[in-house]
Design a protein around this motif. Structure first.
Motif, PDB file in Angstrom:
ATOM      1  N   GLU A  15      61.471  90.752  62.640  1.00  0.00           N
ATOM      2  CA  GLU A  15      60.376  90.445  61.727  1.00  0.00           C
ATOM      3  C   GLU A  15      60.902  89.984  60.367  1.00  0.00           C
ATOM      4  O   GLU A  15      60.374  89.027  59.787  1.00  0.00           O
ATOM      5  CB  GLU A  15      59.486  91.677  61.547  1.00  0.00           C
ATOM      6  N   SER A  19      60.317  86.355  58.705  1.00  0.00           N
ATOM      7  CA  SER A  19      59.726  86.211  57.375  1.00  0.00           C
ATOM      8  C   SER A  19      60.602  85.370  56.462  1.00  0.00           C
ATOM      9  O   SER A  19      60.099  84.585  55.661  1.00  0.00           O
ATOM     10  CB  SER A  19      59.504  87.582  56.738  1.00  0.00           C
ATOM     11  N   PRO A  23      58.167  81.697  56.149  1.00  0.00           N
ATOM     12  CA  PRO A  23      57.188  82.594  55.532  1.00  0.00           C
ATOM     13  C   PRO A  23      55.742  82.226  55.837  1.00  0.00           C
ATOM     14  O   PRO A  23      54.889  83.100  55.947  1.00  0.00           O
ATOM     15  CB  PRO A  23      57.467  82.477  54.031  1.00  0.00           C
ATOM     16  N   LYS A  24      55.462  80.927  56.001  1.00  0.00           N
ATOM     17  CA  LYS A  24      54.085  80.508  56.296  1.00  0.00           C
ATOM     18  C   LYS A  24      53.640  81.041  57.658  1.00  0.00           C
ATOM     19  O   LYS A  24      52.540  81.556  57.821  1.00  0.00           O
ATOM     20  CB  LYS A  24      53.993  78.984  56.254  1.00  0.00           C
ATOM     21  N   ALA A  26      54.917  83.616  59.212  1.00  0.00           N
ATOM     22  CA  ALA A  26      54.837  85.076  59.115  1.00  0.00           C
ATOM     23  C   ALA A  26      53.517  85.510  58.490  1.00  0.00           C
ATOM     24  O   ALA A  26      52.903  86.475  58.938  1.00  0.00           O
ATOM     25  CB  ALA A  26      56.017  85.611  58.316  1.00  0.00           C
ATOM     26  N   SER A  27      53.059  84.779  57.454  1.00  0.00           N
ATOM     27  CA  SER A  27      51.783  85.148  56.845  1.00  0.00           C
ATOM     28  C   SER A  27      50.631  84.896  57.813  1.00  0.00           C
ATOM     29  O   SER A  27      49.644  85.626  57.813  1.00  0.00           O
ATOM     30  CB  SER A  27      51.565  84.382  55.541  1.00  0.00           C
ATOM     31  N   THR A  28      50.767  83.872  58.651  1.00  0.00           N
ATOM     32  CA  THR A  28      49.748  83.622  59.670  1.00  0.00           C
ATOM     33  C   THR A  28      49.690  84.779  60.660  1.00  0.00           C
ATOM     34  O   THR A  28      48.616  85.222  61.053  1.00  0.00           O
ATOM     35  CB  THR A  28      50.036  82.303  60.409  1.00  0.00           C
ATOM     36  N   ARG A  30      50.512  87.832  60.055  1.00  0.00           N
ATOM     37  CA  ARG A  30      49.971  89.006  59.371  1.00  0.00           C
ATOM     38  C   ARG A  30      48.445  88.964  59.333  1.00  0.00           C
ATOM     39  O   ARG A  30      47.806  89.975  59.154  1.00  0.00           O
ATOM     40  CB  ARG A  30      50.522  89.086  57.960  1.00  0.00           C
ATOM     41  N   THR A  32      46.533  87.205  57.139  1.00  0.00           N
ATOM     42  CA  THR A  32      45.909  86.989  55.836  1.00  0.00           C
ATOM     43  C   THR A  32      45.123  85.686  55.822  1.00  0.00           C
ATOM     44  O   THR A  32      44.032  85.636  55.274  1.00  0.00           O
ATOM     45  CB  THR A  32      46.970  86.973  54.718  1.00  0.00           C
ATOM     46  N   THR A  33      45.656  84.639  56.425  1.00  0.00           N
ATOM     47  CA  THR A  33      44.944  83.364  56.406  1.00  0.00           C
ATOM     48  C   THR A  33      43.684  83.426  57.259  1.00  0.00           C
ATOM     49  O   THR A  33      42.692  82.786  56.936  1.00  0.00           O
ATOM     50  CB  THR A  33      45.847  82.222  56.891  1.00  0.00           C
ATOM     51  N   GLN A  36      41.068  85.114  55.174  1.00  0.00           N
ATOM     52  CA  GLN A  36      40.613  84.227  54.114  1.00  0.00           C
ATOM     53  C   GLN A  36      39.692  83.147  54.673  1.00  0.00           C
ATOM     54  O   GLN A  36      38.680  82.807  54.050  1.00  0.00           O
ATOM     55  CB  GLN A  36      41.808  83.588  53.411  1.00  0.00           C
ATOM     56  N   GLY A 103      54.058  94.682  57.437  1.00  0.00           N
ATOM     57  CA  GLY A 103      52.815  93.930  57.317  1.00  0.00           C
ATOM     58  C   GLY A 103      52.319  93.416  58.654  1.00  0.00           C
ATOM     59  O   GLY A 103      51.221  92.931  58.766  1.00  0.00           O
TER      60      GLY A 103
END
Length: 141
Positions: A15, A19, A23-24, A26-28, A30, A32-33, A36, A103
């Protein structure tokens, strides 16, 4: 079945590497997007709902019923989108997914996407099956 200490350590290393590398992505993962986007859809649907109310009231005031019907259809469609967006936000807070320090969510090995009523009935059926097995074992058959 829980993961061993070594497997958890390897998973955390993978992980972290993911990340650092992307990072993009990884945030997907997680989520968060996704949250949002669902929030954005809910706000937009709320605004469209207000426009639908205005169109429906315009049709009622002008006594031109097709405009009123169009306003009602706009309200109905936006309410449907709003509810699906709100369900999408709630889906991100799945109680079967345990929070992880990195996360990322780790599924706890639940029963999948079955509803609570199915879980209760399954537990009820398991209880009945165990009682049946005990009776059958004690009766000598």
């Amino acid at each position: 079945m829980p993961l061993s200490e070594e497997e958890l350590r390897l998973l955390e290393q993978m992980e972290r590497a993911l990340s650092e590398e992307d990072p993009k992505f990884a945030s997907t993962l997680r989520g968060t997007t996704l949250r949002q986007a669902a929030r954005r859809r809910a706000v937009l649907a709320g605004l469209v709902f207000a426009v639908g109310v205005a169109v429906m009231m315009t049709g009622a005031v002008s006594s031109y019923w097709p405009v009123g019907v169009a306003g009602f259809v706009i309200m109905l469609a936006s309410a449907t989108i709003l509810l699906s967006a709100l369900r999408g936000q709630r889906a991100g807070t799945d109680p079967r997914v345990a929070a992880h320090p990195s996360g990322f969510g780790v599924v706890d090995g639940g029963r999948g996407r079955r509803g609570r009523s199915h879980d209760r009935s399954s537990g009820f059926m398991d209880t009945l099956h165990s009682r049946w097995r005990r009776r059958k074992g004690n009766s000598g058959f």
